[in-house]
Design a protein around this motif. Structure first.
Motif, short mmCIF file in Angstrom:
data_model
loop_
_atom_site.label_atom_id
_atom_site.label_comp_id
_atom_site.label_asym_id
_atom_site.label_seq_id
_atom_site.Cartn_x
_atom_site.Cartn_y
_atom_site.Cartn_z
N ASP A 191 28.45 31.92 39.98
CA ASP A 191 27.60 32.50 41.02
C ASP A 191 27.18 33.93 40.67
N ASP A 199 26.81 19.98 49.31
CA ASP A 199 26.23 21.31 49.14
C ASP A 199 25.61 21.50 47.76
N ASN A 211 22.55 23.46 54.50
CA ASN A 211 23.40 24.16 53.54
C ASN A 211 22.84 25.53 53.17
N ASP A 251 23.52 28.52 54.20
CA ASP A 251 24.53 29.58 53.99
C ASP A 251 25.24 29.43 52.66
N ASP A 252 25.26 28.22 52.09
CA ASP A 252 25.93 28.00 50.80
C ASP A 252 25.01 28.25 49.61
#
Length: 661
Positions: free
Chosen positions: A34, A183, A215, A217-218
């Motif tokens: 990420d 997700d 999804n 927020d993910d």
């Protein structure tokens, strides 16, 4: 099995640690993937540092591929192209391997992203297809959906919306086959939404957009940008410019929190300027065009620059600046990569320009051209919808056939597994019962045996001490009665101390060396008077021996000393010598009791009954049963340096000896 594990570990070590380094890279990338989007510069620094430490060249170039990802995240296109050439040159020199295929696939995927940003969509589609085929030969199959998303997006930009939907659905199928969580599927959902938006099927577009929104927020920052941008575009095409502006401003707010999202920020500026143009808000439109133009000129995006020129033409027309519009039209060129929708918008503005300037013939030509494009685009959308339905039907039919076949095979396997499971369960239960009964009986037998041994050992030790204590006391008292003519206070005190200490030792299984030698010294002090000045006892302790910490069976030294005095030295003419030496030998304590009494003679009339040494040997025998390292005891005659014969009793006490019963 353990041998196989050890051999496999040796093989890994003999391979210069390459396998370990690759596993270390995989762990690092999985933990910080990420950060490529959220902290690209930190990720770049970490990857370069680890790259320098890696010994395996393939691992080094895998770290370099992470650096390449961070360059794309910061829109550093020139550095990204340089890194791609380095990775390609390395890969061309290497023999094929599955991990090399992963690296090449990653390189092609990044190369496709660069072509896509520059507007060369055909080249991007070729790169994404190569990345997909190479990834099928690699080890990281979980990366395939991301590549297929890029490939589908490229097909959408090329107008092949049916193939775009096909690749999106294929990515969705692979996600399901790999049991990937939901997700991980939202990029596919908003990709399908984008395709149906282009087909102007807003019902399907909103359906897949809502699936993706679950999804939100993910999502990573660039994924949020893609989602919000598509939602804004869908409302733009519906002429709902207020809603479109709201979504594009959300993208601007998002991008401003991440300085490296330059591409997303400037694309949002470009979209906002078009929305304001449609609402005839020329000042706002001009502001956003001025903000985004330098960036797209810097990266050389032909599509974006064509779009900017088109908006500037409309801006000039709305401001009645016909000279500026004419100048823009003269220098503007149409590239083959331009989307037909953009050409259609440009032609509409050209028609308006010629109408405003009185050239109605040219305006009529652009009107006809736009009508032709309208028909062509409309027909193309109908064709693409039909093709999409056909591909969906084919995919659904194939998938249904596979599901039916798999369900049938699963049922057969289930029946077989249940039969085997029942049989195995019965066998396991029977085996566990047998094992339980075996260990229960064994434990019961061992407990009973241990209890009997403790009882026997306790009785034997009590018996030994009951025999020893009276024997010793009567010997001492008898000697004192014979030898003493008058009562002396000091001698009586020593005698009382000796008797009291003897009773205490009879109750103890083991004592310290300090306590044992104190008892022996008290005994020898009493014997010195009767043996006269010719009796010379000597006790020596090595410097590395700590008497207070060494433990030994009680009376183990006293009994051999008493035997030497009673049976060897008493009645001997000349000097009577007795040596007690305690020294360390490696991990044991060596105790030697030596006299010069002529040695041990079984036929001697002074040899005694042997009760004392029998007690010592029986005690040692009982204690040795509980210990891995045994106490070693020896009795033998020795020739002394002056030529005399003597008897030597030797005990070897291990350091880690357990005296508990």
């Amino acid at each position: 099995m353990w041998v196989a594990v050890v051999l496999s570990g040796c093989i890994c070590k003999s391979n210069d640690g390459k396998t370990f380094e690759m596993q270390e890279f995989d762990s690092f990338f999985a933990a910080h993937v990420d950060s490529v989007a959220t902290a690209p510069r930190w990720m770049r620094t970490q990857s370069l540092q680890r790259m320098k430490k890696a010994k395996d060249s393939l691992v080094q170039y895998n770290y370099l591929s992470v650096v390449l990802k961070t360059c794309l995240a910061t829109s550093d296109i020139d550095s990204a192209q340089l890194l791609i050439r380095q990775i390609e040159n390395f890969a061309d020199r290497q023999p094929f391997s599955h991990r090399l295929a992963d690296l090449q696939s990653e390189c092609f995927n990044m190369k496709g992203n660069i072509y896509s940003r520059k507007g060369y969509i055909d080249s991007a589609a070729v790169c994404f297809r190569n990345a997909y085929e190479l990834r099928l030969q690699g080890t990281k199959l979980e990366a395939i959906p991301d590549i297929l998303i890029n490939l589908a997006d490229a097909n959408n930009h090329l107008g092949r919306l049916d193939m775009g939907a096909f690749w999106y659905r294929k990515a969705l199928l692979i996600c399901d086959s790999l049991n990937m969580p939901s997700d991980k599927k939202f990029p596919i959902y908003y990709g399908l939404a984008q395709g149906y938006m282009t087909l102007r099927d807003y019902e399907q577009c909103d359906y897949y957009s809502e699936l993706a929104a679950k999804n939100y927020d993910d999502m990573l920052p660039d994924e949020k940008h893609f989602y919000l941008n598509n939602r804004g575009n869908s409302y733009y095409y519906r002429s709902d410019y207020i809603t479109a502006i709201r979504y594009f401003r959300k993208v601007v707010d998002l991008a401003q929190d991440y300085p490296d999202m330059r591409w997303g920020l400037n694309l949002s500026y470009l979209n906002l300027s078009d929305c304001f143009l449609q609402r005839n808000e020329t000042d706002s439109a001009a502001k956003y065009l001025e903000l985004c133009q330098p960036f797209f000129q810097e990266i050389g995006s032909t599509t974006a620059l064509y779009y900017i020129d088109t908006q500037k033409i409309e801006l000039a027309l709305q401001r009645k600046d016909f000279a500026g519009a004419r100048q823009l039209l003269m220098r503007s060129k149409t590239s083959p990569e331009i989307d037909p929708d953009m050409i259609h918008i440009r032609n509409k503005y050209l028609q308006q320009f010629h109408e405003e300037t009185g050239n109605y013939k040219q305006a009529y030509n652009y009107l006809k051209e736009n009508n032709r494009l309208d028909d062509s685009i409309r027909n193309e959308r109908v064709r693409l919808r039909t093709a999409d339905l056909t591909l969906r039907y084919q995919q659904d039919s194939t998938l249904m056939a596979h599901k039916v076949l798999l369900q049938k095979q699963e049922n057969e396997v289930l029946v077989l597994r249940q039969t085997r499971l029942v049989t195995l369960a019965i066998a396991v239960v029977a085996f566990l019962i047998a094992v339980f009964l075996y260990f229960y009986n064994k434990k019961k037998h061992d407990l009973l045996l241990a209890k009997n041994r403790r009882t026997v050992s306790t009785l034997r030790l009590e018996n030994i001490r009951n025999r020893l204590s009276p024997h010793f006391i009567f010997n001492v008292l008898n000697q004192e009665v014979v030898s003493r003519k008058e009562e002396e206070k000091q001698e009586l005190t020593s005698l009382v101390k000796l008797m009291r200490r003897n009773l205490e030792l009879a109750e103890q299984l083991c004592v310290t060396l300090d306590e044992e030698l104190d008892f022996v010294q008290t005994y020898l002090n009493l014997e010195c008077r009767s043996l006269g000045p010719d009796f010379h006892p000597n006790i020596s302790i090595g410097e590395d021996v700590h008497p207070g910490q060494v433990r030994l069976p009680s009376m183990m030294i006293q009994i051999p000393v008493e035997n030497s005095v009673k049976h060897a030295l008493r009645g001997k003419g000349g000097e009577c010598n007795l040596w007690i030496a305690v020294n360390r030998q490696k991990s044991a304590i060596c105790i030697k009791i030596t006299d010069n009494g002529g040695g041990y003679r079984p036929d001697s009339r002074h040899r005694g009954t042997g009760t004392g040494m029998k007690v010592v040997m029986q005690t040692i025998q009982i204690l040795n049963m509980k210990n891995k390292e045994a106490i070693d005891a020896t009795v033998h005659n020795v020739t002394l340096p002056n030529g005399e014969m003597g008897c030597e009793v030797t005990f070897l006490l291990p350091d880690k000896y357990d005296y508990s019963i």
